[in-house]
Design a protein around this motif. Structure first.
Motif, mmCIF file in Angstrom:
data_model
loop_
_atom_site.group_PDB
_atom_site.id
_atom_site.type_symbol
_atom_site.label_atom_id
_atom_site.label_comp_id
_atom_site.label_asym_id
_atom_site.label_seq_id
_atom_site.Cartn_x
_atom_site.Cartn_y
_atom_site.Cartn_z
ATOM 1 N N PHE A 117 -3.684 7.788 8.679
ATOM 2 C CA PHE A 117 -3.285 6.468 9.170
ATOM 3 C C PHE A 117 -4.314 5.410 8.781
ATOM 4 C CE2 PHE A 117 -3.300 3.152 12.438
ATOM 5 C CZ PHE A 117 -1.967 2.753 12.426
ATOM 6 N N ILE A 118 -5.580 5.707 9.021
ATOM 7 C CA ILE A 118 -6.658 4.752 8.723
ATOM 8 C C ILE A 118 -6.771 4.514 7.222
ATOM 9 C CG2 ILE A 118 -9.159 4.391 8.807
ATOM 10 C CD1 ILE A 118 -9.117 5.920 11.502
ATOM 11 N N MET A 119 -6.654 5.599 6.442
ATOM 12 C CA MET A 119 -6.704 5.474 4.974
ATOM 13 C C MET A 119 -5.659 4.483 4.486
ATOM 14 S SD MET A 119 -7.153 9.373 3.538
ATOM 15 C CE MET A 119 -6.435 8.897 1.965
ATOM 16 N N ASN A 120 -4.470 4.575 5.062
ATOM 17 C CA ASN A 120 -3.372 3.725 4.627
ATOM 18 C C ASN A 120 -3.551 2.286 5.095
ATOM 19 O OD1 ASN A 120 -0.586 2.442 4.817
ATOM 20 N ND2 ASN A 120 -0.097 4.316 3.726
ATOM 21 N N VAL A 121 -3.832 2.120 6.384
ATOM 22 C CA VAL A 121 -3.921 0.776 6.972
ATOM 23 C C VAL A 121 -5.056 -0.038 6.356
ATOM 24 C CG1 VAL A 121 -4.438 -0.504 9.100
ATOM 25 C CG2 VAL A 121 -2.827 1.401 9.148
ATOM 26 N N LEU A 122 -6.186 0.608 6.103
ATOM 27 C CA LEU A 122 -7.357 -0.116 5.607
ATOM 28 C C LEU A 122 -7.397 -0.237 4.086
ATOM 29 C CD1 LEU A 122 -10.192 1.215 7.959
ATOM 30 C CD2 LEU A 122 -8.751 -0.810 8.203
ATOM 31 N N ASN A 123 -6.339 0.210 3.425
ATOM 32 C CA ASN A 123 -6.290 0.117 1.965
ATOM 33 C C ASN A 123 -5.561 -1.163 1.561
ATOM 34 O OD1 ASN A 123 -6.081 0.407 -0.763
ATOM 35 N ND2 ASN A 123 -5.138 2.437 -0.722
ATOM 36 N N PRO A 124 -6.284 -2.186 1.117
ATOM 37 C CA PRO A 124 -5.631 -3.456 0.756
ATOM 38 C C PRO A 124 -4.672 -3.308 -0.415
ATOM 39 C CG PRO A 124 -7.915 -3.436 0.019
ATOM 40 C CD PRO A 124 -7.736 -2.227 0.875
ATOM 41 N N LYS A 125 -4.847 -2.262 -1.221
ATOM 42 C CA LYS A 125 -3.967 -2.057 -2.372
ATOM 43 C C LYS A 125 -2.534 -1.754 -1.925
ATOM 44 C CE LYS A 125 -7.492 -0.433 -5.624
ATOM 45 N NZ LYS A 125 -7.936 0.686 -6.500
ATOM 46 N N VAL A 126 -2.403 -1.155 -0.731
ATOM 47 C CA VAL A 126 -1.067 -0.860 -0.219
ATOM 48 C C VAL A 126 -0.340 -2.156 0.122
ATOM 49 C CG1 VAL A 126 0.278 0.319 1.564
ATOM 50 C CG2 VAL A 126 -1.814 1.373 0.680
ATOM 51 N N THR A 127 -1.048 -3.076 0.778
ATOM 52 C CA THR A 127 -0.453 -4.381 1.111
ATOM 53 C C THR A 127 -0.044 -5.125 -0.157
ATOM 54 O OG1 THR A 127 -1.805 -4.549 3.118
ATOM 55 C CG2 THR A 127 -0.843 -6.577 2.276
ATOM 56 N N ILE A 128 -0.920 -5.117 -1.150
ATOM 57 C CA ILE A 128 -0.615 -5.805 -2.414
ATOM 58 C C ILE A 128 0.576 -5.157 -3.097
ATOM 59 C CG2 ILE A 128 -1.504 -6.371 -4.712
ATOM 60 C CD1 ILE A 128 -4.304 -6.488 -3.465
#
Length: 208
Positions: A117-128
């Motif tokens: 969960f943390i890996m995903n949420v804190l990865n700005p590349k996912v938002t982009i």
């Protein structure tokens, strides 16, 4: 409602989920090291994190659409450029998928869920990536854009969860197959490039 757009979105999502990337490789390694249950816990954490990115996209981009259609067009152009950049990054990367080294550290189920969960949420590349990927697949001129983004987000999570879960459950067979068939990585690499370029072209040609 345009169901063809939704099916195209699901197909693109499935192709990207199958293609080797940090998330599915991480799921594979956790499953090989700790067992299927631990791989599934990792999947649950990674997929849950997508809710945060979907919410940021839904409310942020929806506000942009309401204020300025031209700015929304700029967002789509940015998305297409970013997807072409991702295709280039894949093209210059190695096609080898190494499952023989770098075994994952043993952790508890709860720890793996939180870490995913943390890996995903804190990865700005996912938002982009969501920003680049989702806007071109809005499928209704009548439904609110916030709801459409959430529907796309749910579809993305469901399709990715199914494929990632299959990777976890079939991890032993997958790792054995990858070790025996070195060219698989090359095929998956080019599939990922085609999908990225295809979505980028679709975004540029889309009149939504």
């Amino acid at each position: 409602m345009n169901y063809e757009i939704l099916f195209a979105f699901m197909g693109a999502t499935a192709a990207l989920a199958i293609s080797p990337g940090p998330d599915n490789i991480y799921v594979l390694m956790q499953s090989i090291t700790n067992g299927k249950k631990y791989g599934l816990a990792t999947v649950a954490g990674l997929i849950s994190g997508c809710i945060v990115h979907t919410s940021l996209l839904a409310f942020g981009v929806s506000a942009v659409i309401k204020r300025n259609e031209n700015l929304f067009f700029i967002i789509k152009v940015f998305g297409a450029i970013y997807l072409l950049y991702l295709a280039y990054q894949v093209a210059i990367s190695t096609s080898a998928i190494d499952v023989s080294q770098g075994r994952a550290e043993k952790k508890k189920v709860g720890q793996l869920f939180r870490q995913g969960f943390i890996m995903n949420v804190l990865n700005p590349k996912v938002t982009i990536f969501f920003l680049a990927f989702f806007p071109g697949f809005l499928f209704s001129s009548e439904m609110s854009t916030v709801l459409q983004f959430y529907i796309l987000g749910i579809l993305f999570m469901v399709v990715s969860a199914i494929i990632f879960s299959l990777i976890a459950v079939l991890s032993g067979m997958i790792s054995e197959y990858l070790l025996k068939n070195a060219k698989v990585g090359l095929y998956l690499k080019w599939m990922q490039i085609v999908v990225f370029v295809g979505i980028a072209i679709y975004l540029l040609l889309s009149d939504k």
